[in-house]
Design an enzyme around this catalytic site. Structure first.
Site, PDB file in Angstrom:
ATOM      1  N   CYS A 173       0.799  -1.224   0.000  1.00 49.46           N
ATOM      2  CA  CYS A 173       0.000   0.000   0.000  1.00 49.46           C
ATOM      3  C   CYS A 173       0.833   1.275   0.000  1.00 49.46           C
ATOM      4  O   CYS A 173       0.288   2.371  -0.082  1.00 49.46           O
ATOM      5  CB  CYS A 173      -0.931  -0.002   1.205  1.00 49.46           C
ATOM      6  SG  CYS A 173      -1.813  -1.543   1.354  1.00 49.46           S
TER       7      CYS A 173
ATOM      8  N   HIS B 279      -3.344   7.991   5.451  1.00 48.38           N
ATOM      9  CA  HIS B 279      -3.461   6.661   4.858  1.00 48.38           C
ATOM     10  C   HIS B 279      -4.913   6.204   5.074  1.00 48.38           C
ATOM     11  O   HIS B 279      -5.516   5.665   4.174  1.00 48.38           O
ATOM     12  CB  HIS B 279      -2.446   5.698   5.474  1.00 48.38           C
ATOM     13  CG  HIS B 279      -2.342   4.412   4.735  1.00 48.38           C
ATOM     14  ND1 HIS B 279      -2.089   4.371   3.385  1.00 48.38           N
ATOM     15  CD2 HIS B 279      -2.490   3.127   5.117  1.00 48.38           C
ATOM     16  CE1 HIS B 279      -2.070   3.115   2.987  1.00 48.38           C
ATOM     17  NE2 HIS B 279      -2.323   2.334   4.017  1.00 48.38           N
TER      18      HIS B 279
ATOM     19  N   GLU C 232      -2.629   5.574  13.147  1.00 50.55           N
ATOM     20  CA  GLU C 232      -2.217   6.756  12.401  1.00 50.55           C
ATOM     21  C   GLU C 232      -2.498   8.030  13.189  1.00 50.55           C
ATOM     22  O   GLU C 232      -1.665   8.938  13.233  1.00 50.55           O
ATOM     23  CB  GLU C 232      -2.949   6.788  11.044  1.00 50.55           C
ATOM     24  CG  GLU C 232      -2.534   7.967  10.178  1.00 50.55           C
ATOM     25  CD  GLU C 232      -2.995   7.841   8.733  1.00 50.55           C
ATOM     26  OE1 GLU C 232      -3.902   7.021   8.455  1.00 50.55           O
ATOM     27  OE2 GLU C 232      -2.444   8.570   7.888  1.00 50.55           O
TER      28      GLU C 232
ATOM     29  N   LYS D 112      -9.962   7.803   0.791  1.00 54.23           N
ATOM     30  CA  LYS D 112     -10.266   6.408   0.429  1.00 54.23           C
ATOM     31  C   LYS D 112     -11.753   6.092   0.516  1.00 54.23           C
ATOM     32  O   LYS D 112     -12.239   5.170  -0.148  1.00 54.23           O
ATOM     33  CB  LYS D 112      -9.484   5.438   1.310  1.00 54.23           C
ATOM     34  CG  LYS D 112      -8.000   5.372   0.972  1.00 54.23           C
ATOM     35  CD  LYS D 112      -7.299   4.283   1.740  1.00 54.23           C
ATOM     36  CE  LYS D 112      -5.839   4.151   1.330  1.00 54.23           C
ATOM     37  NZ  LYS D 112      -4.993   5.275   1.785  1.00 54.23           N
TER      38      LYS D 112
ATOM     39  N   HIS E 297      -9.416   2.004  -1.643  1.00 54.64           N
ATOM     40  CA  HIS E 297      -7.984   1.854  -1.403  1.00 54.64           C
ATOM     41  C   HIS E 297      -7.357   1.288  -2.668  1.00 54.64           C
ATOM     42  O   HIS E 297      -7.562   0.120  -2.998  1.00 54.64           O
ATOM     43  CB  HIS E 297      -7.776   0.916  -0.211  1.00 54.64           C
ATOM     44  CG  HIS E 297      -6.368   0.849   0.280  1.00 54.64           C
ATOM     45  ND1 HIS E 297      -5.286   1.208  -0.494  1.00 54.64           N
ATOM     46  CD2 HIS E 297      -5.857   0.477   1.488  1.00 54.64           C
ATOM     47  CE1 HIS E 297      -4.172   1.038   0.214  1.00 54.64           C
ATOM     48  NE2 HIS E 297      -4.494   0.601   1.414  1.00 54.64           N
TER      49      HIS E 297
ATOM     50  N   PHE F 297       1.329  -2.892   4.517  1.00 59.34           N
ATOM     51  CA  PHE F 297       1.560  -4.228   5.061  1.00 59.34           C
ATOM     52  C   PHE F 297       3.063  -4.515   4.911  1.00 59.34           C
ATOM     53  O   PHE F 297       3.696  -4.109   3.932  1.00 59.34           O
ATOM     54  CB  PHE F 297       0.788  -5.283   4.260  1.00 59.34           C
ATOM     55  CG  PHE F 297      -0.625  -5.476   4.725  1.00 59.34           C
ATOM     56  CD1 PHE F 297      -1.154  -4.776   5.792  1.00 59.34           C
ATOM     57  CD2 PHE F 297      -1.439  -6.408   4.082  1.00 59.34           C
ATOM     58  CE1 PHE F 297      -2.467  -4.994   6.223  1.00 59.34           C
ATOM     59  CE2 PHE F 297      -2.745  -6.627   4.504  1.00 59.34           C
ATOM     60  CZ  PHE F 297      -3.257  -5.910   5.569  1.00 59.34           C
TER      61      PHE F 297
END
Lengths: 402, 85
Positions: free
Chosen positions: A162, A294, A305, A326, A331, A390
């Site tokens: 990502c 994010h 976050e 998003k 995403h 990830f």
């Protein structure tokens, strides 16, 4: 070190087939997440996504090209055309010899894998098209852009889940800043919205069945999107000398690794990336007016976050705006930072902060100004774009108004 | 093998323990099973019983499926298997 500016932007995603449509949709808080449409979708438990609709590759590419272009390559070429056309650059001579393409993608030609596995395993065929490999390879999109625009310098693809496109853009930024290249094409592309692509994500049980609601207490997971965002990063003096329109300045970046868990995010890793980008850019935390988060809409990401932002900015965390787009475009995995950079450019250029739509319920663990549901007019000079992947790989970019 | 024993075997394998070390009162946390281990356990259970377990890692407490202890997981599986029969 050379200053680096953005002189071209292009995109295709669930909100629009170009930058103007996308920014208009972001201003309106439009949701591009809908029922997915592709073969075997009824066998999925997750059936929503930010799918690019109304795009027919046939009108844009000839038959020979179509045999070589996976959907992620098609998206890349559409977005690159818009970005490079806007920049007005023609790659010849020294500019071409040193100019290159650095793209991010997490999956590459996922639907090409999917279609051909289906052919050999499910349908029992013993033969596949001769171009399966050049079509699905992760660098296919970067290579086709290089061929189309005569970019003969350093070109490659970065794959960090990502954070892929933020890592890619950081790399392109370094190349221009260091003087290696006068101009680089960069960004990311992703197209995993096919049966196998979504089925794999379903397995993790982090996907929402109904909506992406970042920072909202009732959030229940992420929703996938697809598309591409491509930019031209150019040496500031080079752009000025030719009178190019400058969209924004890239002023810093940082990359960190959590070195802890393959899927769970780390507050420290995120905070080090954010503070590292500020330090690299030579800007004080209180100069930052907006952060494109994010903000995946998962339980784990959003609270981590927000805690990282609170740690880095202290009292200023309550003054800055942080939103996740998003909830509108989904995403985009390896392309997400690239499409989200458009929201950063809109904040700097147009003074419009894209909202976090789908926000319904306050979460004390995400107690920041998340610009809920409606876009806001605000004058900001410095913005950040976060991407946390990830594998614990983080990349944050800092942009400034020019 | 009973549903209970099958589930305990799956959990024990995930926890790298002997089935005899897994008690009904244990929580998954006590057995050293983290969020990834939980998702893997549920997958193994679904495969073993050919059922679909309604579980979203983002809202474990809101899922219809109670994962608070080994006993509650077994009860949930027994219910799902009965519903399917």
């Amino acid at each position: 070190m050379n200053r680096v500016v953005i002189t071209g932007a292009g995109t295709i995603n669930a909100l629009g087939h170009n930058v103007a449509e996308t920014l208009e949709a972001m201003r309106e808080g439009h949701c591009g997440i809908e029922q997915l449409e592709f073969r075997d979708v009824e066998r999925l438990s997750i059936q929503i996504g930010g799918q690019v609709k109304g795009f027919e590759a046939e009108g844009h590419f000839n038959r020979q090209q179509m045999t070589l272009y996976d959907r992620f390559t098609q998206f890349s070429l559409m977005a690159a055309k818009e970005a490079i056309t806007q920049s007005g650059l023609e790659f010849t001579g020294e500019l071409a010899a040193k100019g290159g393409v650095v793209l991010g993608t997490a999956g590459g030609g996922v639907s090409t894998w999917d279609d051909n596995y289906r052919a050999v395993y499910e349908e029992g065929k013993n033969r596949v098209h001769p171009f399966v490999v050049p079509k699905l390879m992760m660098n296919a999109a970067a290579s086709h852009i290089s061929m189309e625009y005569n970019l003969k310098g350093p070109s490659f693809t970065v794959s960090t889940a990502c954070a892929s496109s933020n890592h890619a853009m950081s790399q392109a930024y370094q190349m221009v800043r260091s003087g290696m290249s006068k101009a680089m094409v960069t960004g990311g592309s992703e197209s995993m919205l096919c049966f196998g692509g979504v089925k794999a994500w379903e397995g993790l049980r982090v996907m929402s069945k109904d909506a992406c609601r970042p920072f909202s207490a009732n959030r229940n997971g992420m929703v996938q999107g697809e598309g591409a965002g491509i930019f031209v990063f150019e040496d500031y003096e080079h752009a000025r000398a030719r009178g190019a329109e400058i969209l924004a300045e890239v002023v810093g970046f940082a990359m960190t690794s959590d070195a802890s868990d393959i899927v769970m995010p780390s507050k420290q890793g995120a905070a080090r990336a954010i503070s590292g980008a500020l330090k690299d850019a030579g800007i004080n935390p209180d100069q930052v007016g907006y952060i494109n988060a994010h903000g995946t809409g998962t339980a784990a990401n959003d609270k981590t976050e927000c805690a990282a932002v609170a740690d880095v900015f202290g009292p200023h965390a309550d003054k800055l705006m942080i939103s996740s787009t998003k909830a509108m475009h989904g995403h985009l995995i390896g392309a997400t930072g690239a499409v989200e950079l458009l929201a950063c450019i809109m904040a700097l250029r147009d003074g419009v902060i894209a909202p976090t739509i789908g926000y319904e319920e306050f979460d004390p663990e995400c107690a920041l100004d998340v610009v809920p549901n409606e876009a806001r007019e605000a004058n900001v000079d410095v913005v950040l774009s976060n991407a946390f992947a990830f594998g614990g790989l983080n990349a944050v970019l800092a942009l400034k108004k020019i | 093998m009973s549903i209970k024993d099958k589930v305990i075997n799956i959990i024990a394998e995930q926890a790298v323990l002997e089935p005899s070390d897994v008690t009904l009162g244990n929580t998954l946390e006590e057995l050293g099973i983290d969020s990834l281990g939980l998702v893997e356990s549920i997958f193994a259970i679904e495969e073993a019983f050919d059922i679909t377990v309604p579980f979203n890692a983002n809202e474990p407490e809101q899922s219809d499926f109670d994962i608070s202890s080994v006993a509650s997981i077994i009860a949930g599986i027994e219910k799902l298997v009965a519903e399917q029969a």
